[in-house]
Design an enzyme around this catalytic site. Structure first.
Site, PDB file in Angstrom:
ATOM      1  N   HIS A  25       0.852  -1.192   0.000  1.00 21.64           N
ATOM      2  CA  HIS A  25       0.000   0.000   0.000  1.00 21.64           C
ATOM      3  C   HIS A  25       0.884   1.237   0.000  1.00 21.64           C
ATOM      4  O   HIS A  25       2.078   1.161   0.273  1.00 21.64           O
ATOM      5  CB  HIS A  25      -0.941  -0.002   1.204  1.00 21.64           C
ATOM      6  CG  HIS A  25      -0.227   0.101   2.515  1.00 21.64           C
ATOM      7  ND1 HIS A  25       0.536  -0.929   3.034  1.00 21.64           N
ATOM      8  CD2 HIS A  25      -0.143   1.122   3.419  1.00 21.64           C
ATOM      9  CE1 HIS A  25       1.040  -0.548   4.194  1.00 21.64           C
ATOM     10  NE2 HIS A  25       0.665   0.689   4.454  1.00 21.64           N
TER      11      HIS A  25
ATOM     12  N   ASP B 295       6.156   4.646   4.392  1.00 20.56           N
ATOM     13  CA  ASP B 295       7.147   3.693   4.902  1.00 20.56           C
ATOM     14  C   ASP B 295       7.220   2.414   4.067  1.00 20.56           C
ATOM     15  O   ASP B 295       8.095   1.584   4.293  1.00 20.56           O
ATOM     16  CB  ASP B 295       6.902   3.370   6.383  1.00 20.56           C
ATOM     17  CG  ASP B 295       5.478   2.961   6.699  1.00 20.56           C
ATOM     18  OD1 ASP B 295       4.557   3.324   5.934  1.00 20.56           O
ATOM     19  OD2 ASP B 295       5.262   2.279   7.713  1.00 20.56           O
TER      20      ASP B 295
ATOM     21  N   ASP C   4       0.319  -4.029   6.205  1.00 19.38           N
ATOM     22  CA  ASP C   4      -0.358  -3.430   7.365  1.00 19.38           C
ATOM     23  C   ASP C   4      -1.828  -3.813   7.341  1.00 19.38           C
ATOM     24  O   ASP C   4      -2.517  -3.575   6.345  1.00 19.38           O
ATOM     25  CB  ASP C   4      -0.254  -1.906   7.316  1.00 19.38           C
ATOM     26  CG  ASP C   4       1.168  -1.415   7.497  1.00 19.38           C
ATOM     27  OD1 ASP C   4       2.077  -2.250   7.586  1.00 19.38           O
ATOM     28  OD2 ASP C   4       1.367  -0.184   7.542  1.00 19.38           O
TER      29      ASP C   4
ATOM     30  N   HIS D   8       6.646  -5.160  11.516  1.00 12.98           N
ATOM     31  CA  HIS D   8       6.164  -3.769  11.459  1.00 12.98           C
ATOM     32  C   HIS D   8       5.980  -3.182  12.852  1.00 12.98           C
ATOM     33  O   HIS D   8       5.063  -2.424  13.101  1.00 12.98           O
ATOM     34  CB  HIS D   8       4.836  -3.726  10.666  1.00 12.98           C
ATOM     35  CG  HIS D   8       4.441  -2.339  10.186  1.00 12.98           C
ATOM     36  ND1 HIS D   8       3.653  -1.501  10.927  1.00 12.98           N
ATOM     37  CD2 HIS D   8       4.728  -1.662   9.047  1.00 12.98           C
ATOM     38  CE1 HIS D   8       3.456  -0.374  10.256  1.00 12.98           C
ATOM     39  NE2 HIS D   8       4.108  -0.446   9.120  1.00 12.98           N
TER      40      HIS D   8
END
Lengths: 305, 305
Positions: free
Chosen positions: B61, B65, B208, B263
């Site tokens: 996405h 980051d 994420d 993450h």
């Protein structure tokens, strides 16, 4: 007194040993960035510098190693609820480039990002400094920058004060604020009772450039941070960069206090480059990432990590 | 046998200790990247991986980051005269985002950069693997990816060969190529004379996401690399991420061989996060940057830097 922190001293691409260009000038609590290559945020974290302190970012030109660190700096400021505007400056093209960069993902800073394309000689004024771009030779629109800290008044000189028949007192505060004041019906100017002015730091950063005369620009600079990408003409070929020898000659002609050899190519290891560079230009300085230089009142102090 | 190399294991922003997401899967001489956060090029340099080997980059996405490391990778490939095309894949929006990113400076790759927006379930096929995106829950268009290495035939089994009245010989090469062959008027299939199939590695990376059932997706995976940004619900609040406990439950439900907690937020130091995470999920693995995991034939081998 200002502090120069080298966040990235290499050029073209990073190596395990060094990052791409990023130079922080710390003046008071403010940080001014000159170039912000990829990874500048991480380098700042390691150096213990907060992105929240950055007031202005000056980009020399839009090759990837000089600006790709901008988005994550802005994103981090946003994460930390920055409210103060951030100013970004660069050569012609900067507005479109930054717009595209910030439109490369989901990215909504809640503070103002004010992007300005400068013209040569235009002055950006801070409370304690002035910054001016100058055109360099890099095959695309590209600037170097002159950072000049304001000169400051000399210290109060007790002998001068007594010679005028005065005593130290509250009038000195008023004199400092107004520049002149009347005591016992005598008008006193600040320079009457203070020592010699303290010269503000002058730092010149070329960014990437072929050698060019910097006489009027870098004269009397404390630091000249100059492109010195290559050790030899042969390695440089026809690239728009400078060799150590070329940087050295420019520095000598300008009579700078300290020449910093910057933006070395990935092919060189630090020790090897330093050894060879100092044979060519013995008085120059070869920085590593995170080295710091203190500059003020004509003094230059190196602080190596 | 494939190798997973963690180039960046943190999320949101880098810390001095770890970089933002980047996962390299090495299969043969080929490298496939999953996410390429800022600094991925430098991390690859440190890990001794050449960007020239990258065939495909999958972006989960477009939060900074996860993708800002792309331009310098392309620039370096260009510097090294790459000719092979580079494939970049991502969720809806990818084409415009990458176009803007590559229009953020003077940037002219001399090889083809082919950008594809995938739809859920669409398969990207390599010679030795298949990669499929699946939608995750992150508040914006976002994918996770399933990487599946092809299963391979079992070893030739001498006992089976002899039991069929045959001797090892050149017919085995032909059998391998064609899948079946006639020897002494008997048709022999490859599976008649080989041992059990070698299971190809299966790796699932969520990017994420909030926790979601991954039953059909991550079933029997060797590795599930799952968002585990926070240690507690309190710290997670209403962000579109997962806690260690949530990641742990998803991994358990899918029966994955090894759950990798990925993450983690910048607030945690590695040792602290690891200690607390393993109290919650004792069988999980907490990677550091540059850790490597070998996966093949149902085996998982950790190689810590």
């Amino acid at each position: 007194m200002i502090e120069v922190i080298f966040l990235g001293t290499g050029g073209i691409k990073p190596t395990p040993e060094r990052n791409v260009p990023g130079i922080a000038i710390k003046i008071g609590k403010e940080i001014i960035l000159f170039d912000a290559g990829e990874g500048t945020l991480k380098q700042m974290e390691i150096a213990g510098l907060s992105p929240m302190r950055i007031s202005r970012i000056f980009i020399t030109h839009f090759h990837g190693d000089h600006y790709l660190g901008i988005p994550s700096l802005i994103q981090t400021m946003n994460l930390w609820h920055r409210e103060a505007p951030l100013y970004i400056y660069g050569p012609p093209g900067t507005v479109d480039f930054i717009r595209n960069l910030l439109n490369s993902g989901y990215f909504r800073p809640s503070f103002k990002v004010i992007v300005t394309e400068l013209v040569e000689g235009e002055e950006v004024k801070g409370r304690e400094y002035r910054i001016k771009p100058f055109q360099v030779l890099h095959g695309i629109p590209a600037f170097g920058y002159v950072f000049k800290e304001k000169d400051r008044r000399g210290n109060f000189n007790l002998e001068k004060i007594r010679a005028m028949g005065l005593k130290p007192g509250p009038w000195m505060k008023e004199l400092e604020r107004k520049g002149k004041v009347k005591v016992n019906e005598i008008e006193i100017k600040l320079e009457d009772v203070t020592g010699p002015k303290k010269k503000g730091a002058k730092i010149v950063y070329t960014g990437d450039t072929e050698p060019m005369p910097l006489g009027g620009i870098a004269e009397d600079a404390d630091l000249l941070i100059h492109d010195a990408t290559y050790l030899t003409e042969h390695e440089k070929r026809d690239s728009y960069h400078s060799t150590v020898r070329e940087a050295c000659e420019v520095g000598r002609e300008c009579g700078v206090e300290l020449l910093v050899l910057f933006h070395r190519a990935p092919r060189y290891r630090y020790v090897e480059y330093k050894r060879e560079a100092l044979k060519i230009c013995p008085s120059a300085y070869v920085p590593r990432d995170f080295d710091r230089i203190l500059v003020g009142n004509g003094n230059v102090v190196l602080k190596v990590r």
